[in-house]
Design a protein around this motif. Sequence first.
Motif, short mmCIF file in Angstrom:
data_model
loop_
_atom_site.label_atom_id
_atom_site.label_comp_id
_atom_site.label_asym_id
_atom_site.label_seq_id
_atom_site.Cartn_x
_atom_site.Cartn_y
_atom_site.Cartn_z
N TYR A 139 -3.05 -28.99 -1.51
CA TYR A 139 -4.13 -28.49 -2.35
C TYR A 139 -5.43 -28.37 -1.55
O TYR A 139 -6.13 -27.35 -1.62
CB TYR A 139 -4.32 -29.40 -3.57
CG TYR A 139 -5.49 -29.04 -4.43
CD1 TYR A 139 -5.46 -27.90 -5.23
CD2 TYR A 139 -6.64 -29.82 -4.44
CE1 TYR A 139 -6.53 -27.56 -6.02
CE2 TYR A 139 -7.72 -29.48 -5.23
CZ TYR A 139 -7.66 -28.36 -6.02
OH TYR A 139 -8.74 -28.01 -6.79
N GLU A 140 -5.74 -29.39 -0.77
CA GLU A 140 -6.95 -29.36 0.05
C GLU A 140 -6.87 -28.25 1.09
O GLU A 140 -7.85 -27.55 1.36
CB GLU A 140 -7.19 -30.72 0.72
CG GLU A 140 -7.57 -31.81 -0.25
CD GLU A 140 -8.83 -31.50 -1.06
OE1 GLU A 140 -9.79 -30.94 -0.49
OE2 GLU A 140 -8.83 -31.83 -2.27
N LYS A 177 -7.62 -24.83 -0.40
CA LYS A 177 -9.05 -24.62 -0.70
C LYS A 177 -9.87 -24.36 0.56
O LYS A 177 -10.97 -23.83 0.46
CB LYS A 177 -9.62 -25.86 -1.41
CG LYS A 177 -9.12 -26.07 -2.79
CD LYS A 177 -9.84 -27.16 -3.56
CE LYS A 177 -10.43 -28.26 -2.74
NZ LYS A 177 -11.07 -29.33 -3.51
#
Length: 114
Positions: free
Chosen positions: A68-69, A72
């Motif tokens: 997820y990081e 982003k």
Amino acid sequence: MDFTLKQDYQARVKNIVSSLKRVIPGADIPEKDVLALLEKVYSSPEYKKAKVDAYKEHYTAEELMQIYELLKDPAYQLLLARQQAVMQASNAALTPMLQKEMQAFISSHLNSQK
């Protein structure tokens, strides 16, 4: 939608249209209709659950947070945005090199058979 790259989506739609035309000869199947079909399936609760279950089976919660990081990260977004163009440019350079080497390879093998 469940497509990583726009090219994945375009390829999937074209593949489905092609498959449908084989099953329904002479049919006019607009890509927008296939897109609507895909949106229906990919937004269904059944598919969403299957997708979540697949991620749970293959990743830990910590790994999912790391992914997820990464998603982003602006640098990763830049990589994704330009990945297709880089691949096309490198393949354009590769093609003449392969042709030249293949010709030499074929000539070498033909000459060795004489």
